[in-house]
Scaffold this active site. Sequence first.
Site, PDB file in Angstrom:
ATOM      1  N   ASP A   1      50.366  46.347  41.267  1.00  0.00           N
ATOM      2  CA  ASP A   1      49.395  45.572  42.024  1.00  0.00           C
ATOM      3  C   ASP A   1      47.995  45.958  41.588  1.00  0.00           C
ATOM      4  O   ASP A   1      47.738  47.121  41.256  1.00  0.00           O
ATOM      5  CB  ASP A   1      49.536  45.831  43.526  1.00  0.00           C
ATOM      6  CG  ASP A   1      49.535  44.552  44.343  1.00  0.00           C
ATOM      7  OD1 ASP A   1      48.986  43.550  43.864  1.00  0.00           O
ATOM      8  OD2 ASP A   1      50.087  44.554  45.456  1.00  0.00           O
TER       9      ASP A   1
ATOM     10  N   HIS B   1      41.197  40.613  39.558  1.00  0.00           N
ATOM     11  CA  HIS B   1      41.795  41.050  40.826  1.00  0.00           C
ATOM     12  C   HIS B   1      43.218  41.566  40.658  1.00  0.00           C
ATOM     13  O   HIS B   1      43.770  42.138  41.594  1.00  0.00           O
ATOM     14  CB  HIS B   1      41.757  39.898  41.829  1.00  0.00           C
ATOM     15  CG  HIS B   1      40.375  39.542  42.288  1.00  0.00           C
ATOM     16  ND1 HIS B   1      39.872  39.931  43.513  1.00  0.00           N
ATOM     17  CD2 HIS B   1      39.377  38.855  41.667  1.00  0.00           C
ATOM     18  CE1 HIS B   1      38.633  39.479  43.644  1.00  0.00           C
ATOM     19  NE2 HIS B   1      38.310  38.819  42.531  1.00  0.00           N
TER      20      HIS B   1
END
Length: 459
Positions: free
Chosen positions: A364, A156
């Site tokens: 991110d 993730h």
Amino acid sequence: MSRLVAISNRTAVDPKARAGGLAVAVWESLKATGGLWFGWSGDIVEEGPRSNTLHAHYDEGVEFLLTDLTQEEHDGYYLNYANRVIWPVFHYRIDLAWFDRDAFTVYAAVNQRIARQVEPRLRNGDIVWVHDYHFLLMADGLRNAGWEGPIGFFLHIPFPAPEVFAALPEHHWIARAMCAYDVVGFQAERDRYNFIQYLIEECGGEDLGDGRVQAFDHTLTVKAYPIGIDAQGFVEAAHSDKADEAAQRIGQFLGQRDLVIGVDRMDYSKGLPQRFEAVGRLFDNFPDTRGKVSVTQITPPSRSKVEEYQELRVELDQLAGRINGDYGDLDWIPLRYLARSYTREELAGLFRIARVGLVTPLRDGMNLVCKEFVMAQDENDPGVLILSEFAGAAEQLQDALIVNPHDTDDVAEAIHAALTMSLDERQRRWRRLRDITVEQDVSWWREKFLADLAPGGLS
């Protein structure tokens, strides 16, 4: 019927935790297959019999099997390796990494222990889906325990460039263990590319094409699977009673001012000091915004025991104080900085009335806040999304205003451009952002990954 078995550090054993993120991603498949979800209970116990006990919970046909951690395991596996080594290195912050061989030893031992607890619970036909950086070594542990069925892994967070990953003293060990998975998924194409390049450059791997890679005598599928959100669910959240109440509360202070909003967990990867500096540059360089724009930054604290996060909190407090001291007035607070949590519905209500959404991480994996901001908007008068080029979502959401978060003048100029953008352009950009967010939602992501992991499906 094949069962889905999920393994992650934390689970959605609490129904309140199923509103977003990983829970939404796997919950429907777990329910449909009578699946299992393994993870940490959240409890820290003394070394002894209880530390190897699995606690069972059942909800809507899903079995949760939770394990406790000892203090040594929590400190070594979770705090000192997962969060003080893997997290900073994978976010390109080698300078913040706290390399410690003993911590890796504990990290590896926890992966192996949980694998030994999971394997006896598996049945023929099960599909195992492991999530995130806490369990990079899980497939290797399951194979050692005797499991021969399919295992998939989804990261993730970002996967760094080969030379950055190689800064980990244990990089070769980790890569070999990751190659025990059948499918390895990443958020963005650049993460997939980084992993494959590492395998080729450092491990003698071979890119076979069509997403297949051969390394360590194993052929695995390596692809990007950009995660989505429950798009329609977030539209509904944005029009809930709680959303209306939150919008009304902040509206009392806004008056006729435009709202610029950011929502990020307090983490050095989110670029919050740079964002605050960009807000200062906005008021410096564009006097027409003074008194007419209100910036709200919501930043729930996280990992408060880690020194780097404590230092970040102090820095943000100082920056916010300086901006408000320089520009504030009796009836205007330029930057409302709220270091606390709000519910999904409350955030949706704030997104709905915001003119600009600021999503400017330094790095991110995906960042789902930007997709939530898009889905909360009023199609007749939508706001504008400003998105960092270093967020995984930038590969999908090209109709946002894409910025370099390190360039504070660039971000300030983007905020001003968003505030002055014509309605026609705002609507054009928003429609394209909405369409891809709806099309590539969380169900699309789940089905795309599982189609590669279990080509015959889960039934």
